[in-house]
Design a protein around this motif. Structure first.
Motif: not given
Ligand code: SAM
Ligand code: GLN
Length: 291
Positions: A253-275
């Motif tokens: 959802g368009y309001t979820q970018a910050a929350a979803v990016s944080a989930l990616f980072e805490s799972a160990g992903f790098v190059e985390v990007r919002v499109h």
């Protein structure tokens, strides 16, 4: 054409006008008539002066009745376009959305960086829109695409749509199950890209259209109090299923970018990007595993 076969000598041109009066929308009227005529979209202008057969007129009237009862025009026609595909859709699956059309594009850009053949998963495939677009647009044989869904009904629709793409469909694989539960344990660590448009609407979201609520499968749309229930599962488990440098990308959802990016980072992903989507709203998050 004999008189018995034609509908009171109405041409397709007049049929579109008559239908537009009934449905109050010229574009919808043209879609319904084009569909009933059996023409491909590009061919319809050439048959404007031809007479409508009784059979086609009955088909138009039946579709008008369903449309006026509130059913989405995509379900009424039983088909909808997504990128290069003409997908069969009915109430077993979500109607593919235009914003999702960018998702296969971003995946294909990322694949340039990885040696082929690729193994890709489209989880929560519904009609098959994302995964089948990849198969249709990537060089034949360069990727195997797994299409999964918790709904067996949805997988049946995706299978039917796979038939529509012809030879590239030999590289489609289907599995029913909850997120990674659809896969055999032996597939851990083997996906180059995992893509998903999961349910992401909060259960009590007041912005959801009445027609969506009434007609589309709730299982495809709603994901708990904050809408993140399914994205949380996918992001936290994906690292175990990807190859090194593999990519996960999800729609949100368009309001979820910050929350979803944080989930990616805490799972160990790098190059985390919002499109952003075509409307300019933040709509997807991608991340890569370290090399
Ligand atoms: N991929 C299609 C598209 O983009 O048009 C459909 C996306 S729809 C928003 C979400 C899909 O996820 C639905 O087909 C639904 O059945 C599926 N789904 C819901 N919960 C699931 C789960 N726990 N495991 C796997 N798939 C699930
Ligand atoms: N964009 C869809 C809608 O607004 C939601 C799709 C989803 O939950 N993945 O209806």
């Amino acid at each position: 054409m004999s008189n018995e076969e034609s509908s009171e000598h109405i041409s397709w041109r007049n049929m579109v006008l008559q239908t537009a009066d009934m449905v109050g929308d010229k574009v919808v009227a043209k879609w319904l008539c084009e569909h009933a005529s059996g023409c491909e979209p590009g061919e319809f202008p050439a048959i404007q002066d031809e007479l409508v057969t009784n059979r086609a007129a009955v088909h138009v009237h039946d579709m008008v009745r369903r449309y006026l009862a509130g059913e989405p025009v995509q379900y009424v026609m039983g088909r909808w376009a997504f990128r290069h595909l003409d997908l069969m859709v009915d109430k077993r699956v979500l109607i593919p959305r235009p914003e999702t059309e960018l998702l296969p594009e971003i995946v294909m850009q990322h694949l340039h960086h990885l040696a082929s053949p690729h193994v890709i998963a489209d989880m929560g495939t519904g009609s098959g829109a994302i995964g089948l677009s990849l198969l249709r647009e990537l060089p034949v044989g360069s990727a195997t695409v797994w299409l999964t869904d918790v709904s067996e009904d949805a997988i049946n629709v995706a299978r039917a749509n796979a038939v529509g793409i012809g030879r590239p469909a030999t590289h489609a694989r289907f599995a029913v199950g909850e997120w990674f539960g659809a896969f055999n344990e032996s597939m851990r660590g083997s996906f180059h890209v995992i893509v998903s448009n999961p349910p992401y609407i909060a259960d009590a979201d007041p912005e959801v259209d009445e027609s969506v609520l009434q007609w589309e499968p709730h299982m495809a749309l709603f994901a708990g109090n904050d809408g993140l229930r399914d994205i949380r599962v996918i992001v936290s488990e994906a690292p175990q299923w990807l190859v090194p440098a593999g990519m996960l990308i999800v729609e949100m959802g368009y309001t979820q970018a910050a929350a979803v990016s944080a989930l990616f980072e805490s799972a160990g992903f790098v190059e985390v990007r919002v499109h952003n989507d075509i409307a300019g709203k933040p709509r997807f998050v991608s991340g890569e595993l370290p090399h």
